[in-house]
Design a protein around this motif. Structure first.
Motif, PDB file in Angstrom:
ATOM      1  N   ARG A 125       0.867  -1.231   0.020  1.00  0.00           N
ATOM      2  CA  ARG A 125      -0.138  -0.032  -0.054  1.00  0.00           C
ATOM      3  C   ARG A 125       0.781   1.349   0.052  1.00  0.00           C
ATOM      4  N   ARG A 126       1.037   1.826  -1.311  1.00  0.00           N
ATOM      5  CA  ARG A 126       2.048   3.027  -1.105  1.00  0.00           C
ATOM      6  C   ARG A 126       1.016   4.150  -1.031  1.00  0.00           C
ATOM      7  N   HIS A 127       1.294   5.176  -0.317  1.00  0.00           N
ATOM      8  CA  HIS A 127       0.335   6.455  -0.059  1.00  0.00           C
ATOM      9  C   HIS A 127       1.220   7.586  -0.172  1.00  0.00           C
ATOM     10  N   SER A 150       2.673  11.924   3.805  1.00  0.00           N
ATOM     11  CA  SER A 150       1.878  12.886   4.951  1.00  0.00           C
ATOM     12  C   SER A 150       2.749  13.068   6.198  1.00  0.00           C
ATOM     13  N   GLN A 153      -2.278   9.913   9.939  1.00  0.00           N
ATOM     14  CA  GLN A 153      -2.415   9.463   8.535  1.00  0.00           C
ATOM     15  C   GLN A 153      -1.707   8.323   8.285  1.00  0.00           C
ATOM     16  N   ASN A 154      -0.263   8.552   8.797  1.00  0.00           N
ATOM     17  CA  ASN A 154       0.759   7.205   8.528  1.00  0.00           C
ATOM     18  C   ASN A 154       0.327   6.257   9.352  1.00  0.00           C
ATOM     19  N   LYS A 178      -2.804   5.349  10.163  1.00  0.00           N
ATOM     20  CA  LYS A 178      -3.981   4.486   9.417  1.00  0.00           C
ATOM     21  C   LYS A 178      -3.671   3.877   8.204  1.00  0.00           C
ATOM     22  N   ASN A 179      -2.504   4.191   7.516  1.00  0.00           N
ATOM     23  CA  ASN A 179      -2.018   3.536   6.493  1.00  0.00           C
ATOM     24  C   ASN A 179      -1.489   2.060   6.749  1.00  0.00           C
ATOM     25  N   VAL A 180      -1.229   1.903   7.967  1.00  0.00           N
ATOM     26  CA  VAL A 180      -0.399   0.565   8.436  1.00  0.00           C
ATOM     27  C   VAL A 180      -1.482  -0.409   8.758  1.00  0.00           C
ATOM     28  N   ALA A 225      -5.197  -0.409  10.860  1.00  0.00           N
ATOM     29  CA  ALA A 225      -6.173   0.094   9.719  1.00  0.00           C
ATOM     30  C   ALA A 225      -7.734  -0.095  10.505  1.00  0.00           C
ATOM     31  N   GLY A 285       5.653   4.826   3.811  1.00  0.00           N
ATOM     32  CA  GLY A 285       4.407   4.264   4.292  1.00  0.00           C
ATOM     33  C   GLY A 285       4.825   2.816   4.488  1.00  0.00           C
TER      34      GLY A 285
END
Lengths: 360, 180
Positions: free
Chosen positions: B21-23, B26, B31-32, B34-36, B40, B103
């Motif tokens: 999942r590349r984001h 931020s 936000q960082n 949330k992307n893990v 999640a 990320g």
């Protein structure tokens, strides 16, 4: 990376500078200590209380209560309990001190002096020696009692000091993680994981040790009070303030080996001063009570509640208690063993960390 | 690091970013997190709790985040930069296992126990990294059990996924070996 030999001039130079800075640090601490003594004592006491109360706060937080409210509730409860106990204990303690002082100044002491003079006359043909000995003992006892009375009577500064402790404790519990994060943030990357790991392990062991000691002191205190209460029941209440004496025994139990004696002495002294008919038997039973409490503590309570990680040699205990007494009086004697334990655990964990982490 | 890094092509499900999942970069820790995958499923309020206990660190190019053999302590999330995952042996050339970018997260197995790190993590460029550690997870489990269990369950899923990939890779290698 270039390796520096431990015997090279560069390494020797670094060692000399390190020793120099350590010595400067020690000198600064010695010079600054008298000015910061009260602040240090205040923070150490607040920190110890925060460590004891933290699990209760964590528990209330785990059932959904806001952390600040949880701390407030627990502290309110504890302060009410302490205030209630103080309201009961302080007048009792003052009465006890006054009673001993009156006894010392009464005919009771003259009787003992006369009997001793007679004994010395018969055995050593020297009654003067007995008089000198008694005079010295009275001087010592009166000084000690005046100091104790003064300490309790000079309550205003003591209350002010006590008033700050809950305030500091509240923030030490509430902002525990913030303080810890701010400290960790200053550590260089190279030592970051090592420091985090060591700090956690030391914190964990010290917390368990302090909480264990607090539970142990409470149990020893209650058991001693119960034992003295039973002696009182059988012998017509010869030991006044038995609950107060039991609690002193519990707190004194923080000092290994010496604690039980500190607990037994006031009970025996008050019994002698009360002069009940079968004083010898009662003293024997008091000794039995404290010996029994010690046996229960050493074989059942302590192994269950106090962490083994800070076990120390009796000689180390005596040295720590003497040093603690010299540095911060009675409080110093009480916290000497726990502080020594903290230092021991810290050194052990740092040496573990240095051995296991690749720092080069 | 003096040793030359030798690149290897074989896949490594333990260290590679298999979640892909590349984001967009931020600056926000929230936000960082949330992307893990481990965080999640958390609500905004729960993420705020996690934000309070993570550590944000900056590493210079070439600086180790941790070294192979160090006791495992926790996981890291790359906010910005890239990190080389390298096997280092004395008197041998280092082996590059993976390069992780913004990320990506690594070291998550160390949230479970103190077993020595199986590889080193070295900052490839100047990095901004978030660290989440076992003692803090334990503390969270005690104070906020529901949140702690959510994280542990997600961690189990991540570890399970890595195990599944490792198993697939092992089967594939076995088939190739038997075909020869």
């Amino acid at each position: 990376m270039e390796k520096v030999s431990p015997f090279s001039a560069q390494s020797l130079n670094r060692t000399i500078w390190t020793i120099f800075f350590i010595l400067i640090g020690i000198a600064l601490v010695i010079v600054a200590y008298p000015y910061f003594k009260m602040v240090i004592v205040l923070f150490v006491i607040s920190w110890i209380i925060s460590v004891i109360l933290n699990p209760m706060v964590d528990y209330l937080e785990s059932v959904g209560l806001n952390r600040a409210i949880a701390i407030f509730l627990i502290m309110f409860l504890i302060i009410t309990l302490i205030a209630g106990s103080v309201a009961l204990i302080v007048p009792a303690a003052m009465r006890a001190i006054d009673a001993i002082t009156v006894k010392l100044q009464s005919d009771f002491l003259k009787d003992i002096t006369l009997q001793l003079e007679k004994l010395f006359e018969e055995k050593f043909n020297n009654a003067g020696l007995a008089r000198d000995l008694i005079a010295k003992l009275i001087e010592l006892g009166s000084g000690l009692l005046n100091n104790m009375g003064g300490l309790l009577k000079n309550a205003s500064s003591f209350v002010a000091f006590l008033g700050i402790i809950p305030f500091v404790t509240f923030f030490l519990i509430k902002d525990r993680r913030l303080i810890y994060h701010s400290f960790i943030a200053q550590i260089p990357n190279k030592y970051f994981e090592l420091s985090l790991n060591v700090l956690h392990k030391v914190g964990d062991q010290v917390t368990k040790y302090i909480q264990g000691q607090a539970i142990d002191a409470l149990i020893v205190g209650l058991l001693s009070a119960l034992g003295l209460f039973i002696v009182n029941l059988f012998f017509g209440h010869p030991i006044p303030y038995f609950f107060f004496i039991g609690m002193i025994a519990g707190i004194a139990n923080l000092i290994p080996y010496l604690g039980p004696i500190v607990g037994a002495v006031p009970a025996i002294t008050l019994t002698i001063l009360n002069a009940p008919p079968n004083v010898g038997t009662i003293i024997l039973w008091i000794v039995v009570v404290f010996a029994l409490v010690q046996a229960i503590d050493n074989n059942i309570v302590s192994p269950m509640v106090v962490s083994k990680s800070v076990n120390m040699h009796p000689i180390t205990v005596v040295i720590a208690v003497i040093l603690g007494g010299n540095i911060a009086g009675v409080i110093g004697m009480l916290v000497a063993v726990p502080v020594w334990g903290i230092i021991k655990v810290t050194v052990k964990e740092i040496s573990w960390g240095v051995k296991h982490y690749k720092l080069k | 690091m003096d040793n030359k890094i030798e690149s290897v092509k074989m896949s490594n499900p333990i260290w590679e970013n298999i979640f892909k999942r590349r984001h967009a970069v931020s600056e926000s820790v929230l936000q960082n997190l949330k992307n893990v995958p481990i965080f999640a499923d958390l609500t905004e309020k729960e993420l705020l709790e996690v934000e309070k206990i993570v550590h944000r660190r900056k590493y210079k190019k070439g600086e180790p985040v941790f070294r192979m053999g160090d006791p495992g302590l926790g996981m890291y999330i790359i906010v910005e930069g890239s990190v080389d995952i390298v096997e280092e042996y004395e008197n041998e050339e280092s082996k590059l296992l993976a390069t992780l970018e913004d990320g990506a997260f690594f070291g998550d197995l160390a949230l479970l126990d103190e077993a020595p790190r199986s590889a080193s993590a070295i900052a490839k460029v100047d990095c901004d990294i978030i660290g989440f550690f076992r003692p803090d997870l334990m503390d969270l489990l005690y104070r906020k059990p529901q949140l702690g269990i959510k994280i542990l369950f997600a961690l189990a899923r991540v570890v399970g996924e890595r195990l599944r990939r490792t198993n697939e890779l092992l089967s594939e290698l076995q088939r190739k070996y038997e075909a020869q």
